[in-house]
Write a protein that holds these residues in place. Structure first.
Motif, PDB file in Angstrom:
ATOM      1  N   GLN A 180     -26.804 -25.090  -9.587  1.00  0.00           N
ATOM      2  CA  GLN A 180     -27.008 -24.714  -8.189  1.00  0.00           C
ATOM      3  C   GLN A 180     -26.438 -25.770  -7.243  1.00  0.00           C
ATOM      4  N   THR A 181     -26.478 -27.023  -7.653  1.00  0.00           N
ATOM      5  CA  THR A 181     -25.886 -28.085  -6.837  1.00  0.00           C
ATOM      6  C   THR A 181     -24.384 -27.868  -6.685  1.00  0.00           C
ATOM      7  N   VAL A 182     -23.733 -27.542  -7.800  1.00  0.00           N
ATOM      8  CA  VAL A 182     -22.289 -27.291  -7.768  1.00  0.00           C
ATOM      9  C   VAL A 182     -21.981 -26.071  -6.905  1.00  0.00           C
ATOM     10  N   VAL A 183     -22.767 -25.014  -7.075  1.00  0.00           N
ATOM     11  CA  VAL A 183     -22.564 -23.794  -6.284  1.00  0.00           C
ATOM     12  C   VAL A 183     -22.693 -24.103  -4.795  1.00  0.00           C
ATOM     13  N   ALA A 184     -23.730 -24.843  -4.427  1.00  0.00           N
ATOM     14  CA  ALA A 184     -23.952 -25.169  -3.017  1.00  0.00           C
ATOM     15  C   ALA A 184     -22.795 -25.983  -2.449  1.00  0.00           C
ATOM     16  N   LEU A 185     -22.317 -26.964  -3.205  1.00  0.00           N
ATOM     17  CA  LEU A 185     -21.235 -27.823  -2.713  1.00  0.00           C
ATOM     18  C   LEU A 185     -19.944 -27.036  -2.502  1.00  0.00           C
ATOM     19  N   LEU A 186     -19.621 -26.147  -3.435  1.00  0.00           N
ATOM     20  CA  LEU A 186     -18.384 -25.380  -3.297  1.00  0.00           C
ATOM     21  C   LEU A 186     -18.488 -24.348  -2.174  1.00  0.00           C
ATOM     22  N   ALA A 187     -19.660 -23.749  -2.015  1.00  0.00           N
ATOM     23  CA  ALA A 187     -19.838 -22.811  -0.905  1.00  0.00           C
ATOM     24  C   ALA A 187     -19.737 -23.540   0.429  1.00  0.00           C
ATOM     25  N   LEU A 188     -20.304 -24.734   0.498  1.00  0.00           N
ATOM     26  CA  LEU A 188     -20.198 -25.532   1.725  1.00  0.00           C
ATOM     27  C   LEU A 188     -18.756 -25.949   1.987  1.00  0.00           C
ATOM     28  N   ALA A 189     -18.008 -26.229   0.927  1.00  0.00           N
ATOM     29  CA  ALA A 189     -16.603 -26.598   1.092  1.00  0.00           C
ATOM     30  C   ALA A 189     -15.822 -25.467   1.751  1.00  0.00           C
ATOM     31  N   THR A 190     -16.129 -24.235   1.365  1.00  0.00           N
ATOM     32  CA  THR A 190     -15.476 -23.090   2.005  1.00  0.00           C
ATOM     33  C   THR A 190     -15.867 -22.993   3.471  1.00  0.00           C
ATOM     34  N   LEU A 191     -17.140 -23.216   3.769  1.00  0.00           N
ATOM     35  CA  LEU A 191     -17.595 -23.132   5.164  1.00  0.00           C
ATOM     36  C   LEU A 191     -16.923 -24.189   6.035  1.00  0.00           C
ATOM     37  N   PHE A 192     -16.748 -25.390   5.501  1.00  0.00           N
ATOM     38  CA  PHE A 192     -16.173 -26.474   6.293  1.00  0.00           C
ATOM     39  C   PHE A 192     -14.657 -26.373   6.417  1.00  0.00           C
ATOM     40  N   THR A 193     -13.999 -25.829   5.389  1.00  0.00           N
ATOM     41  CA  THR A 193     -12.532 -25.766   5.411  1.00  0.00           C
ATOM     42  C   THR A 193     -11.993 -24.406   5.829  1.00  0.00           C
ATOM     43  N   GLY A 194     -12.826 -23.375   5.693  1.00  0.00           N
ATOM     44  CA  GLY A 194     -12.356 -22.026   5.984  1.00  0.00           C
ATOM     45  C   GLY A 194     -11.509 -21.432   4.881  1.00  0.00           C
ATOM     46  N   SER A 195     -11.374 -22.151   3.771  1.00  0.00           N
ATOM     47  CA  SER A 195     -10.566 -21.667   2.654  1.00  0.00           C
ATOM     48  C   SER A 195     -11.443 -20.977   1.616  1.00  0.00           C
ATOM     49  N   PRO A 196     -11.071 -19.765   1.205  1.00  0.00           N
ATOM     50  CA  PRO A 196     -11.883 -19.048   0.214  1.00  0.00           C
ATOM     51  C   PRO A 196     -11.673 -19.531  -1.219  1.00  0.00           C
ATOM     52  N   ILE A 197     -10.764 -20.486  -1.415  1.00  0.00           N
ATOM     53  CA  ILE A 197     -10.451 -20.913  -2.779  1.00  0.00           C
ATOM     54  C   ILE A 197     -11.680 -21.459  -3.493  1.00  0.00           C
ATOM     55  N   PHE A 198     -12.564 -22.126  -2.741  1.00  0.00           N
ATOM     56  CA  PHE A 198     -13.731 -22.750  -3.372  1.00  0.00           C
ATOM     57  C   PHE A 198     -14.739 -21.704  -3.851  1.00  0.00           C
ATOM     58  N   VAL A 199     -15.018 -20.701  -3.014  1.00  0.00           N
ATOM     59  CA  VAL A 199     -15.955 -19.654  -3.455  1.00  0.00           C
ATOM     60  C   VAL A 199     -15.313 -18.794  -4.538  1.00  0.00           C
ATOM     61  N   ALA A 200     -13.991 -18.626  -4.469  1.00  0.00           N
ATOM     62  CA  ALA A 200     -13.304 -17.842  -5.500  1.00  0.00           C
ATOM     63  C   ALA A 200     -13.401 -18.541  -6.855  1.00  0.00           C
ATOM     64  N   LEU A 201     -13.191 -19.857  -6.856  1.00  0.00           N
ATOM     65  CA  LEU A 201     -13.284 -20.612  -8.105  1.00  0.00           C
ATOM     66  C   LEU A 201     -14.702 -20.571  -8.674  1.00  0.00           C
ATOM     67  N   GLN A 202     -15.694 -20.718  -7.793  1.00  0.00           N
ATOM     68  CA  GLN A 202     -17.075 -20.699  -8.275  1.00  0.00           C
ATOM     69  C   GLN A 202     -17.472 -19.314  -8.763  1.00  0.00           C
ATOM     70  N   ALA A 203     -17.026 -18.278  -8.065  1.00  0.00           N
ATOM     71  CA  ALA A 203     -17.311 -16.915  -8.526  1.00  0.00           C
ATOM     72  C   ALA A 203     -16.715 -16.692  -9.913  1.00  0.00           C
ATOM     73  N   ALA A 204     -15.466 -17.126 -10.093  1.00  0.00           N
ATOM     74  CA  ALA A 204     -14.807 -16.963 -11.392  1.00  0.00           C
ATOM     75  C   ALA A 204     -15.557 -17.725 -12.478  1.00  0.00           C
ATOM     76  N   GLN A 205     -15.990 -18.944 -12.160  1.00  0.00           N
ATOM     77  CA  GLN A 205     -16.708 -19.742 -13.146  1.00  0.00           C
ATOM     78  C   GLN A 205     -18.040 -19.100 -13.528  1.00  0.00           C
ATOM     79  N   LEU A 206     -18.744 -18.540 -12.554  1.00  0.00           N
ATOM     80  CA  LEU A 206     -20.006 -17.868 -12.863  1.00  0.00           C
ATOM     81  C   LEU A 206     -19.780 -16.644 -13.745  1.00  0.00           C
ATOM     82  N   TRP A 207     -18.771 -15.843 -13.402  1.00  0.00           N
ATOM     83  CA  TRP A 207     -18.494 -14.656 -14.218  1.00  0.00           C
ATOM     84  C   TRP A 207     -18.092 -15.040 -15.642  1.00  0.00           C
ATOM     85  N   ILE A 208     -17.288 -16.094 -15.778  1.00  0.00           N
ATOM     86  CA  ILE A 208     -16.872 -16.545 -17.112  1.00  0.00           C
ATOM     87  C   ILE A 208     -18.079 -17.018 -17.913  1.00  0.00           C
TER      88      ILE A 208
END
Length: 231
Positions: A24-52
């Motif tokens: 959950q710590t990793v998920v929170a950090l990557l979601a926050l990274a998307t919020l601060f940068t506006g780039s969806p790459i971080f949530v996309a990577l985390q979504a992919a990792q969760l599905w895998i």
């Protein structure tokens, strides 16, 4: 190397309770990274990792590997719990993060940010306090589907090899579950007769009685009538 009660890659029906908080710590950090940068790459990577991880198992979950191979050997094994609630929470997180990614890609950045923000807030809460919204959703649903007076008013005591003269407690448990042992010890210290059912060895009984979470315990009268839900 510490002695593990639960092998993280074989005993997948249970999990060290600290592992989901690291995830959950990793998920929170990557979601926050998307919020601060506006780039969806971080949530996309985390979504992919969760599905895998959900599809292929813990050996393919990077945060799981980090915890089990790096942190756990140094800090020791934490309490062991049922793995289904955090797995369900990961599924919910994967769905939200996937939806956030899609929203960003199709130009709905505000929607994507809201979804990412929800995930970041809930994941941070779970990481910091242990209060996991997805886990609680699973537990509520499990209780609604589990043993309770009404839809399941009686059990067959022959299933458990019990022929009591008075009220007993039937507890569905798992040999590696910390909360299961704690509950059993508490009930026995109260002088109650406890019949345990290992869901790992008797999965057919778990299915028969709709047990979706351990520990589950009910008070049962001599005739097999369920008189109270204990856990």
């Amino acid at each position: 190397m510490i002695a593990r009660r639960a092998d993280p890659y074989r005993d997948t029906d249970v999990i060290d309770s600290r592992a989901p908080r690291v995830n959950q710590t990793v998920v929170a950090l990557l979601a926050l990274a998307t919020l601060f940068t506006g780039s969806p790459i971080f949530v996309a990577l985390q979504a992919a990792q969760l599905w895998i991880g959900l599809t292929l198992g813990r050996r393919f979950c990077l945060s799981c590997l980090f915890y089990f191979e790096v942190l756990q050997p140094r800090i020791g094994e934490g309490p062991i719990e049922d793995s289904r609630p955090p797995r369900f929470a990961n599924l919910v997180g994967a769905i939200f993060l996937t939806a956030s990614t899609v929203a960003y890609v199709i130009g709905l950045a505000a929607v994507g940010a809201v979804l990412a923000g929800i995930v970041a807030a809930l994941a941070a809460l779970a990481a910091a306090t242990g209060l996991c919204a997805g886990c609680e959703m699973y537990r509520v649903a499990a209780r609604l589907r589990g043993i309770r007076p009404g839809p399941l008013a009686r059990v067959d005591l022959a299933d458990f090899g019990a022929a009591p003269r008075g009220e007993i407690v039937v507890q569905f448990t798992h040999p590696l579950c910390t909360d299961c042992r704690t509950l059993e010890d508490k009930l026995r210290s109260q002088g109650r007769e406890v019949v345990t059912v290992d869901v790992a060895k008797r999965p057919e009984l778990a299915r028969k009685y709709g047990i979706a979470l351990v520990p589950t315990a009910v008070a049962v009268a001599p005739g097999g009538i369920v008189t109270a839900r204990i856990a």
